[in-house]
Design a protein around this motif. Structure first.
Motif, mmCIF file in Angstrom:
data_model
loop_
_atom_site.group_PDB
_atom_site.id
_atom_site.type_symbol
_atom_site.label_atom_id
_atom_site.label_comp_id
_atom_site.label_asym_id
_atom_site.label_seq_id
_atom_site.Cartn_x
_atom_site.Cartn_y
_atom_site.Cartn_z
ATOM 1 N N TYR A 95 0.857 -1.193 0.000
ATOM 2 C CA TYR A 95 0.000 0.000 0.000
ATOM 3 C C TYR A 95 0.887 1.235 0.000
ATOM 4 N N THR A 96 0.600 2.172 -0.901
ATOM 5 C CA THR A 96 1.378 3.407 -0.954
ATOM 6 C C THR A 96 0.455 4.574 -1.276
ATOM 7 N N THR A 97 0.865 5.762 -0.892
ATOM 8 C CA THR A 97 0.010 6.934 -1.102
ATOM 9 C C THR A 97 0.787 8.079 -1.740
ATOM 10 N N PHE A 98 0.040 8.963 -2.376
ATOM 11 C CA PHE A 98 0.565 10.222 -2.894
ATOM 12 C C PHE A 98 -0.252 11.350 -2.270
ATOM 13 N N ASP A 99 0.440 12.246 -1.586
ATOM 14 C CA ASP A 99 -0.182 13.414 -0.968
ATOM 15 C C ASP A 99 -0.111 14.555 -1.968
ATOM 16 N N PHE A 100 -1.263 14.997 -2.474
ATOM 17 C CA PHE A 100 -1.287 15.998 -3.531
ATOM 18 C C PHE A 100 -0.817 17.377 -3.071
ATOM 19 N N THR A 101 -0.690 17.586 -1.775
ATOM 20 C CA THR A 101 -0.136 18.860 -1.313
ATOM 21 C C THR A 101 1.387 18.850 -1.362
ATOM 22 N N ASP A 102 1.988 17.672 -1.487
ATOM 23 C CA ASP A 102 3.445 17.540 -1.558
ATOM 24 C C ASP A 102 3.827 17.282 -3.010
#
Length: 435
Positions: A95-102
């Protein structure tokens, strides 16, 4: 007063406007508002009645700047839609995520996940509140381009009337009105794929589930089969699966049985949706990728899906629609004000810059290259920010190396990932920057 009521009282057998827009979805409503704000008389012709169901429910942050440009941000913020700050991906238990503020590109980093029936109606109603005339239940049957564009329109009473415009924008989405009427359809460069989807009462009890992100899951045996799960603010989720038709042909039963069967083949999704209940009939969309021979002339332009639709995997559809609306509105205003517009150079080519960037990553998702990057264990923060910008919709930012030279830059990162290189070191970043 509702726009449909207003329309019926003003309808005539022939009328003249500055701009006729086919379709009241996101691109049509945005374009209409932008043009109306500049004093142009706009008429929007919509075949259906709103609210109406549509997919494309996970907006990208890039959309917010166009919504604000059209003066609709306040209405959107007050609507109670599900807040969204990124995207989550899961494959084989990873599981991995992308933070759109970063991200690399300046601009909004958050947006919303929306039930499109309500979202599209909100945009259209807001445009109407500005004074834009929207006629619902109106079908464009023909177009004559021998002089000023002239549309033949049939209303729900069966009456045919003419609309003459100085310019026409096709925002008809998958209806693709002008591509059909003008024989502009060309084959897509992407393989034929199908989607099965519905809304569910999700009843998700997992405390680790992040409702602020779309979840994209990969089938454990077929990396080119993927699922979307888009949480809404009302306890429901949009649930869908995308695959090439032959990979879905093995599934038995009706659409609901097929969808539930293939969902259970992904262990993480099966566990997450153990208590879910289907909330509306399942639907399917087949062979949705589309292309055209021409996007614009001095008489018409195609917006969003009416021009080209790639794939739902990175939720680019509404972003492309709004980007095209903003770009086309500027060109239309310039032309209506007496200046010459080079439509291929000022609209088509710049729009396709971003579309082709998205295309690079869509194709690389399905052949596994981009999945190797997304699920890489030790990503370089700077490179991840650049890729995150594209996932957030900023596919037109040519200051981003992964936009300006998308295929080569992506392939370099793929190679580094596959060689298990240390992407977190500065030499890796410098090496990419020099090529």
């Amino acid at each position: 007063m509702s726009t449909s009521t207003a329309a019926s009282s003003t309808q005539s057998h022939s009328l003249s406007v500055d701009v006729a827009i086919i379709g009241a979805g996101p691109s049509g409503s945005i374009a209409a508002s932008l043009l109306h704000k500049q004093g142009k008389r706009v008429l929007v012709l919509e075949k259906q009645h709103f609210p109406r169901f549509s997919i494309g429910e996970s907006l990208l942050p890039c959309c917010m700047q166009f919504i604000e440009e059209a003066g609709m941000l306040e209405a959107l913020n007050a609507a109670g839609f599900q807040y969204k700050n990124g995207a989550a991906f899961r494959r084989d238990g990873v599981y991995t995520t992308f933070d759109f503020t970063d991200k690399f590109t300046p601009g909004p980093g958050t947006t919303f996940q929306v039930q499109r029936a309500n979202f599209d109606k909100l945009l259209a109603d807001t445009a109407a509140s500005f004074g834009v005339e929207i006629r619902y239940g109106e079908t464009v049957e023909a177009i004559d381009l021998s002089a000023n564009p002239r549309l033949s329109v049939r209303n729900e009473q069966g009456e045919l009337y003419q609309v003459e415009a100085q310019y026409v924008l096709d925002a008809s989405g998958f209806g693709r009105v002008l591509p059909r009427l003008l024989d502009l359809e060309t084959p897509s460069s992407l393989p034929t794929r199908s989607a099965i989807f519905t809304h569910v009462e999700d009843n998700i009890s997992d405390p680790d589930f992040d409702r602020n992100k779309i979840l994209i899951s990969v089938h454990p045996q077929h990396q080119d089969i993927w699922y979307w799960l888009i949480p809404f603010s009302n306890g429901r989720c949009s649930l869908g699966v995308v695959a090439e038709p032959q990979l879905l042909a093995r599934l038995e039963g009706d659409l609901e049985q097929q969808l539930l069967t293939i969902v259970k083949e992904e262990p993480g999704l099966k566990a997450l949706l153990a208590n879910a209940k289907v909330a509306q009939p399942c639907a399917t969309l087949k062979g949705y990728s589309a292309n055209v021979s021409r996007l614009a002339t001095d008489k018409f332009a195609l917006l969003g899906n009416a021009g080209e639709f790639l794939d739902p995997v990175f939720s680019s559809g509404v972003t492309i629609a709004m980007q095209s609306a903003s770009m086309a509105a500027k060109c239309v205003l310039k032309q209506l004000n007496g200046d010459t517009v080079d439509w291929p150079a000022e609209y088509s080519a710049p729009l396709m810059q971003g579309v082709n960037t998205f295309r690079t990553y869509v194709q690389a998702w399905y052949d596994g290259r981009f999945q190797d990057v997304i699920f890489y264990e030790n990503p370089n923060p700077k490179i991840k920010q650049m890729i995150c910008s594209i996932l957030a919709g900023y596919a037109w930012d040519v200051q981003n190396p992964f936009v300006k030279d998308s295929e080569r830059r992506l392939n370099m990162v793929v190679e580094l990932c596959r060689q298990e290189a240390e992407l977190s070191t500065e030499p890796a970043v410098s090496e990419l920057a020099e090529v």
